[in-house]
Design an enzyme around this catalytic site. Structure first.
Site, mmCIF file in Angstrom:
data_model
loop_
_atom_site.group_PDB
_atom_site.id
_atom_site.type_symbol
_atom_site.label_atom_id
_atom_site.label_comp_id
_atom_site.label_asym_id
_atom_site.label_seq_id
_atom_site.Cartn_x
_atom_site.Cartn_y
_atom_site.Cartn_z
ATOM 1 N N CYS A 143 118.877 37.358 5.544
ATOM 2 C CA CYS A 143 119.324 37.583 6.916
ATOM 3 C C CYS A 143 120.213 38.818 7.027
ATOM 4 O O CYS A 143 119.991 39.688 7.861
ATOM 5 C CB CYS A 143 120.065 36.353 7.427
ATOM 6 S SG CYS A 143 120.848 36.599 9.037
ATOM 7 N N CYS B 292 117.650 39.315 9.811
ATOM 8 C CA CYS B 292 118.184 39.235 11.178
ATOM 9 C C CYS B 292 119.077 40.413 11.553
ATOM 10 O O CYS B 292 118.926 40.982 12.647
ATOM 11 C CB CYS B 292 118.977 37.944 11.355
ATOM 12 S SG CYS B 292 118.154 36.470 10.727
ATOM 13 N N LYS C 291 117.253 43.894 11.587
ATOM 14 C CA LYS C 291 116.194 43.768 12.602
ATOM 15 C C LYS C 291 116.767 43.872 14.006
ATOM 16 O O LYS C 291 116.259 44.600 14.861
ATOM 17 C CB LYS C 291 115.480 42.435 12.388
ATOM 18 C CG LYS C 291 114.378 42.069 13.395
ATOM 19 C CD LYS C 291 114.885 41.305 14.586
ATOM 20 C CE LYS C 291 115.545 39.992 14.240
ATOM 21 N NZ LYS C 291 114.634 38.967 13.747
ATOM 22 N N TYR D 52 106.206 36.485 13.496
ATOM 23 C CA TYR D 52 107.235 37.092 14.333
ATOM 24 C C TYR D 52 107.826 38.319 13.655
ATOM 25 O O TYR D 52 108.246 39.273 14.319
ATOM 26 C CB TYR D 52 108.315 36.078 14.710
ATOM 27 C CG TYR D 52 109.174 35.585 13.582
ATOM 28 C CD1 TYR D 52 110.330 36.259 13.213
ATOM 29 C CD2 TYR D 52 108.845 34.430 12.884
ATOM 30 C CE1 TYR D 52 111.135 35.815 12.186
ATOM 31 C CE2 TYR D 52 109.640 33.976 11.846
ATOM 32 C CZ TYR D 52 110.783 34.668 11.496
ATOM 33 O OH TYR D 52 111.569 34.219 10.469
ATOM 34 N N GLU E 37 107.968 41.772 15.639
ATOM 35 C CA GLU E 37 109.285 42.362 15.877
ATOM 36 C C GLU E 37 109.352 43.779 15.331
ATOM 37 O O GLU E 37 109.850 44.693 15.998
ATOM 38 C CB GLU E 37 110.368 41.491 15.248
ATOM 39 C CG GLU E 37 110.604 40.178 15.983
ATOM 40 C CD GLU E 37 111.588 39.265 15.282
ATOM 41 O OE1 GLU E 37 112.165 38.396 15.948
ATOM 42 O OE2 GLU E 37 111.782 39.420 14.046
ATOM 43 N N HIS F 39 123.844 34.348 40.276
ATOM 44 C CA HIS F 39 122.973 35.322 40.935
ATOM 45 C C HIS F 39 123.578 36.715 40.860
ATOM 46 O O HIS F 39 124.787 36.879 41.034
ATOM 47 C CB HIS F 39 122.779 34.908 42.398
ATOM 48 C CG HIS F 39 121.779 35.732 43.130
ATOM 49 N ND1 HIS F 39 120.425 35.643 42.884
ATOM 50 C CD2 HIS F 39 121.935 36.672 44.098
ATOM 51 C CE1 HIS F 39 119.787 36.483 43.668
ATOM 52 N NE2 HIS F 39 120.683 37.122 44.423
ATOM 53 N N GLU G 282 118.987 32.228 36.066
ATOM 54 C CA GLU G 282 119.032 31.356 37.247
ATOM 55 C C GLU G 282 117.643 30.876 37.648
ATOM 56 O O GLU G 282 117.507 29.913 38.407
ATOM 57 C CB GLU G 282 119.700 32.059 38.420
ATOM 58 C CG GLU G 282 118.872 33.159 39.057
ATOM 59 C CD GLU G 282 119.484 33.691 40.338
ATOM 60 O OE1 GLU G 282 120.034 32.878 41.111
ATOM 61 O OE2 GLU G 282 119.419 34.918 40.563
#
Length: 803
Positions: A357, A362, A365, A500, A504, A777, A782
């Site tokens: 990682c 991670c 990346k 993935y 990615e 908002h 939302e």
């Protein structure tokens, strides 16, 4: 204020039942006991006697009307008794003098002096069975209504004595017998034992030379046993003799035998991963029944296990899960060693402490993903009024990005070493291999071998990229192990794989202006929601990423790479013609990135010596408790554990929770409803079941999908192409009041949105909970609060609308 008032208060506290609306372990008596102990080191003003009298009357009325079992007591505010601050004031030196009490030369004498005594009672202040520090033990024992004195008969059952005179014992009994508390106390005792055997049954007779006690008291003692413990309810002399014989043959001469009630069995089974009784524990690790114990004893493993070793725990692997576990265990008082050694990739890439990682996963990346997003933002800036140089003058510098990313990673590597040193964890930069059932030999890069022995081991070696079995793959291709440290720009790149990782990497490389193709055999993102996967394919295709439906058959080098620039490679693959036949073709690339999956790093760890069973991919076959099925003193966390989600936060949480559980805390890692995000150019966040999985589990008629497309406000002014692909859906179960089974969203910053909404699935939220939530908002999140459209077969494509 009089001593009598305080005596009355202590008695009412002891009567108060477990809080039915909170964790069973957080009852008022124990919580108050901690505060009383702390208060002896403080001075404060006298208590308001009138206020205390009023609160005591309220508490007494509730108890007398038998409302206590149902009424939620707010123990932090003390709404039906003295506040904790008032208790602290009462136990200060100044208040003691005003009450006419002697100075606090002995905390135990002063606490016991407040309590009424029966003529036949003797109260021990010996805290040997306390779950708290020595000075705290007697205080809590008294406030909870139990002591280490002699027992008496109460309604036909043997029970611990109550220091309050016994008249409220029946009311307090319901709290003592609570299932969760029994199991918690038992597991706590077991964690401290060298060997523990847990039985179940109906009799409550104590074992020879033991004080007769109920299940709670037996488990309470078991958690503090120094060597071994046997927990049972229904005594089976023959079985006990056989188990004892096995332990004796292994050199165990000190065993604690513990009696438990059947009400605690379910909790014990849950937190040990074992089924049925008895359960044997060795050094806090559940082994199982007699047959399981005998299996461990074969080959001398049990005899070696019960010996003293250098370390309480050796962690093999310095990645996210291993480091988290090592630091947690050291913080809990264990002597811990952590081994970490990175074998170079076929290209020769290696890295420091921290695992995949931090070094090649991670962290780099996400930083490179951010670099690509900034490229899009630069183009957007003109629409928002920023004056910028012409597009052709704005270029990306790979070397600058790579150097800054690597500098950050090196700082993290150093930080992990410092953290281990601060936690007094022994760090060994060597490749660990089992050379005995409880021995690890760690070889460093100079060939020096360090031998370590331990009571238990944690495998946290993670995974490494898999190469296809084709000519030229290992010789000329790279993986994610190499990409982030390349000294040159990858140039025209082929990403092989539908994972993935492949998508990615393809996404951020394209965002940096490179020519990128993705070669996939079939579907994208296997295991993820396929509706969302196809939307990702469509968005990336519109962004210029080329998808090729094939797999490479061989890779040839046309021009070798150097430290300054990528070489040239020729990739051969087959394409289907209109008539269904295949034709071989080829294309040139500067870099070929392989991302077809990852394999566990276990093949050369010598796990056959302790007898650890692996699955076909090399992962440790274990229980939901992270314990190996075949070797009870070996555990695994993270990607290397079979069936575990391959996610860094999962490994971290599992490592910490495992260490706390082995020290007696009732804690398990929940592997369900884990939020995650795929960092493609338009991020994909999800939690819970995919649409396909929900239908397979509950049936098509019972699954309702609420969905919509939407338009992020920040995409409107620059008229971003991604605006047509933002989409979200809630997958619900109709027969369960539209309980949400999964949610999925494709949008900018989906990772941040998903992390927040992930708690909803943990709390079993329903669609109406999302409907009644007021949105912020204007945000993309939302849109989860305004879903009304139900997905139907054959419906036309949805169109996005503005705010």
């Amino acid at each position: 204020m009089s001593k009598q008032l305080y005596k009355r208060y202590v008695r009412l506290v002891a009567q108060w039942p477990k809080d039915q609306y909170k964790s069973p372990s957080r009852d008022l008596a124990v919580y108050l006991g901690k505060q009383v102990e702390a208060a002896f080191a403080k001075d404060a003003s006298p208590l308001n006697a009138a206020l205390c009298e009023k609160k005591l009357n309220s508490l007494e009325q509730i108890l007398s009307n038998k409302w206590g079992d149902a009424f939620p007591h707010n123990y932090k505010s003390g709404s039906f008794g003295m506040t904790l601050e008032q208790v602290e004031q009462l136990t200060s030196e100044s208040s003691r003098k005003k009450l006419g009490l002697a100075p606090k030369q002995s905390i135990f004498k002063k606490i016991f002096s407040f309590l009424p005594r029966g003529s036949r009672r003797a109260y021990s202040t010996r805290p040997s069975h306390s779950l708290f520090p020595p000075r705290m033990g007697a205080v809590v024992a008294v406030l909870r209504g139990c002591s280490t004195g002699e027992t008496r008969e109460t309604q036909g059952e043997e029970r611990p004595p109550d220091p309050g005179g016994g008249e409220w014992a029946p009311m307090y009994r319901s709290g003592m017998e609570e299932r969760g508390e029994q199991a918690k106390d038992a597991l706590g005792k077991i964690a401290e034992a060298k060997v523990a055997v847990v039985y179940t049954g109906k009799r409550t007779d104590a074992l020879p030379a033991k004080t007769k006690a109920d299940a709670w008291y037996a488990l309470y003692r078991a958690s503090n046993a120094r060597k071994t413990a046997i927990c049972y309810v229904e005594e089976n002399e023959e079985q006990k003799k056989r188990i004892t014989s096995i332990l004796h043959e292994a050199g165990v001469n000190e065993m604690e035998e513990i009696l438990v009630k059947e009400s605690a069995v379910a909790q014990i089974e849950k937190y040990t991963g074992m089924k049925g009784m008895p359960i044997v524990f060795v050094k806090g690790c559940p082994v199982g029944d007699e047959s399981a114990l005998r299996a461990v004893a074969e080959g001398g493993r049990l005899a070696e296990w019960v010996k003293d070793h250098q370390y309480d725990l050796v962690v093999i692997g310095g990645g996210s899960g291993g480091l988290a576990a090592a630091k947690e265990a050291a913080g809990l008082g264990w002597k811990v060693a952590c081994l970490d050694f990175v074998k170079p990739s076929p290209l020769g890439t290696t890295w420091g402490l921290g695992g995949t990682c931090v070094n090649v996963g991670c962290i780099p990346k996400k930083l490179m993903h951010q670099s690509a997003l900034l490229g899009h933002s630069i183009n957007d800036a003109r629409s928002f009024g920023w004056k910028l140089p012409p597009k052709k003058e704005i270029v990306h510098d790979w070397k600058t990005l790579k150097q800054n990313v690597q500098d950050h990673i090196v700082s993290l590597n150093w930080g992990y070493k410092v953290a281990l040193r601060e936690k007094t964890v022994t760090y060994v930069n060597g490749y660990g291999v089992f050379t005995g059932t409880h021995e690890i030999s760690a070889t460093d890069k100079k060939g020096k071998v360090t031998k370590l022995t331990a009571d238990r081991f944690l495998v946290a070696t993670g995974l490494r990229p898999r190469y296809p079995d084709i000519p030229g793959a290992k010789e000329y291709c790279i993986t994610s192990d190499d990409l982030f440290a390349l000294p040159y720009s990858p140039g025209k790149t082929l990403c092989v794989g539908a994972s993935y990782v492949s998508l990615e990497c393809a996404g951020f490389l394209k965002g940096m202006g490179l020519d990128v193709s993705v070669m996939v055999r079939s579907i994208l993102l296997r295991g993820f929601d396929q509706d969302m996967a196809e939307r990702i394919r469509k968005q990336m295709s519109e962004d210029g990423v080329k998808f090729v439906s094939s797999i490479p058959t061989r890779v040839e080098e046309l021009e070798p790479r150097s430290k300054e620039r990528a070489g040239r490679l020729k990739v051969y693959f087959n394409l289907k013609k209109e008539d269904g036949s295949e034709e071989e073709t080829s294309e040139e690339f500067n870099t070929v990135l392989i991302a077809i999956g990852r394999d566990a790093v276990t093949a050369d760890l010598g796990l056959n010596l302790p007898g650890v069973r692996l699955d076909k991919s090399g992962k440790v076959v274990g229980r939901r408790t992270e314990q190996s099925f075949s070797c009870p003193y070996v555990y695994a966390v993270g990607d290397v554990l079979s069936g575990c989600p391959e996610l860094t936060p999962v490994a971290i949480h599992a490592g910490r929770a495992l260490m706390r559980r082995l020290k007696g805390k009732m804690e398990l890692t929940d592997y369900d409803a884990i939020p995650t995000t795929v960092f493609t150019p338009l991020e994909y966040g999800c939690c819970g079941l995919s649409e396909e999985a929900a239908i397979a589990r509950f049936g098509k008629e019972d699954v309702v999908v609420y969905h919509n497309v939407f338009l992020p406000l920040e995409y409107t002014v620059p008229d971003r192409k991604e605006k047509d692909h933002c989409y979200l859906k809630l997958i619900c179960r109709a027969s369960d009041q539209d309980r949400v089974l999964g949610f999925h969203i494709l949008c900018p910053s989906a990772g941040e949105v998903t992390q927040g909404f992930g708690i909803a699935l943990k709390l079993n939220a329903k669609k109406e909970d999302f409907d009644t939530l007021i949105g912020i908002h204007p945000t993309v999140a939302e849109n989860f609060t305004t879903l009304t459209l139900v997905k139907k077969e054959g419906e036309g494509e949805l169109k996005a609308t503005g705010c």
